[in-house]
Motif scaffolding. Structure first.
Motif, PDB file in Angstrom:
ATOM      1  N   SER A   1      -0.890  41.497 -40.871  1.00 47.79           N
ATOM      2  CA  SER A   1      -2.742  41.999 -40.950  1.00 47.79           C
ATOM      3  C   SER A   1      -3.568  42.345 -41.761  1.00 47.79           C
ATOM      4  O   SER A   1      -4.931  42.139 -41.032  1.00 47.79           O
ATOM      5  CB  SER A   1      -1.778  42.868 -39.233  1.00 47.79           C
TER       6      SER A   1
ATOM      7  N   TYR B   1      -3.859  36.928 -37.345  1.00 44.35           N
ATOM      8  CA  TYR B   1      -4.438  38.229 -36.913  1.00 44.35           C
ATOM      9  C   TYR B   1      -3.929  38.876 -35.868  1.00 44.35           C
ATOM     10  O   TYR B   1      -3.618  40.176 -35.896  1.00 44.35           O
ATOM     11  CB  TYR B   1      -5.991  38.257 -37.417  1.00 44.35           C
TER      12      TYR B   1
ATOM     13  N   VAL C   1      -1.671  41.600 -34.925  1.00 44.66           N
ATOM     14  CA  VAL C   1      -2.241  43.208 -34.562  1.00 44.66           C
ATOM     15  C   VAL C   1      -1.300  42.889 -33.243  1.00 44.66           C
ATOM     16  O   VAL C   1      -0.086  44.642 -33.689  1.00 44.66           O
ATOM     17  CB  VAL C   1      -3.274  42.844 -34.683  1.00 44.66           C
TER      18      VAL C   1
END
Length: 118
Positions: A5, A109, A113
């Motif tokens: 991430s 991403y 996350v």
């Protein structure tokens, strides 16, 4: 925050910050692109502001992950809009492939996350 991430956040910032800045500054190439898509320069500047906000948001997400997730989702939506805009303008896949790639990176991403905080 995972290593993936962090890498995705940095790549997104590196990609979106300069693009957003040239749109906000309305450099000649961006004015031509705005015209090609049927957008006003002001509208294209607005897109640039969103790109800058998204890039800064994913970086801020390194400190506060919910903001990063929101920014990442915003970038995904922005890239969906970019692909639609390219298709409507009659552009070929080569023209909108970078938007697809950027959207996939933003989605990766978000997944990394959000997944790290479940």
């Amino acid at each position: 925050m995972t290593v993936a991430s962090v890498v995705f956040a940095v790549l997104l910032a590196i990609g979106f910050l300069p693009l957003g800045v040239v749109k906000v500054l309305a450099v000649a190439d961006m004015r031509r692109r705005a015209e090609h898509f049927g957008y006003s320069v002001s509208a294209f500047r607005g897109i640039g502001v969103l790109e800058i906000a998204g890039a800064l948001g994913v970086l801020a997400g390194l400190v506060w992950w919910p903001l990063g997730v929101a920014a990442g989702i915003g970038l995904v939506l922005l890239m969906i809009g970019a692909v639609i805009t390219h298709v409507k303008a009659g552009d070929g896949v080569g023209e909108y492939a970078p938007s697809i790639g950027s959207g996939v990176l933003a989605l990766a991403y978000v997944v990394t996350v959000f997944g790290a905080h479940l």
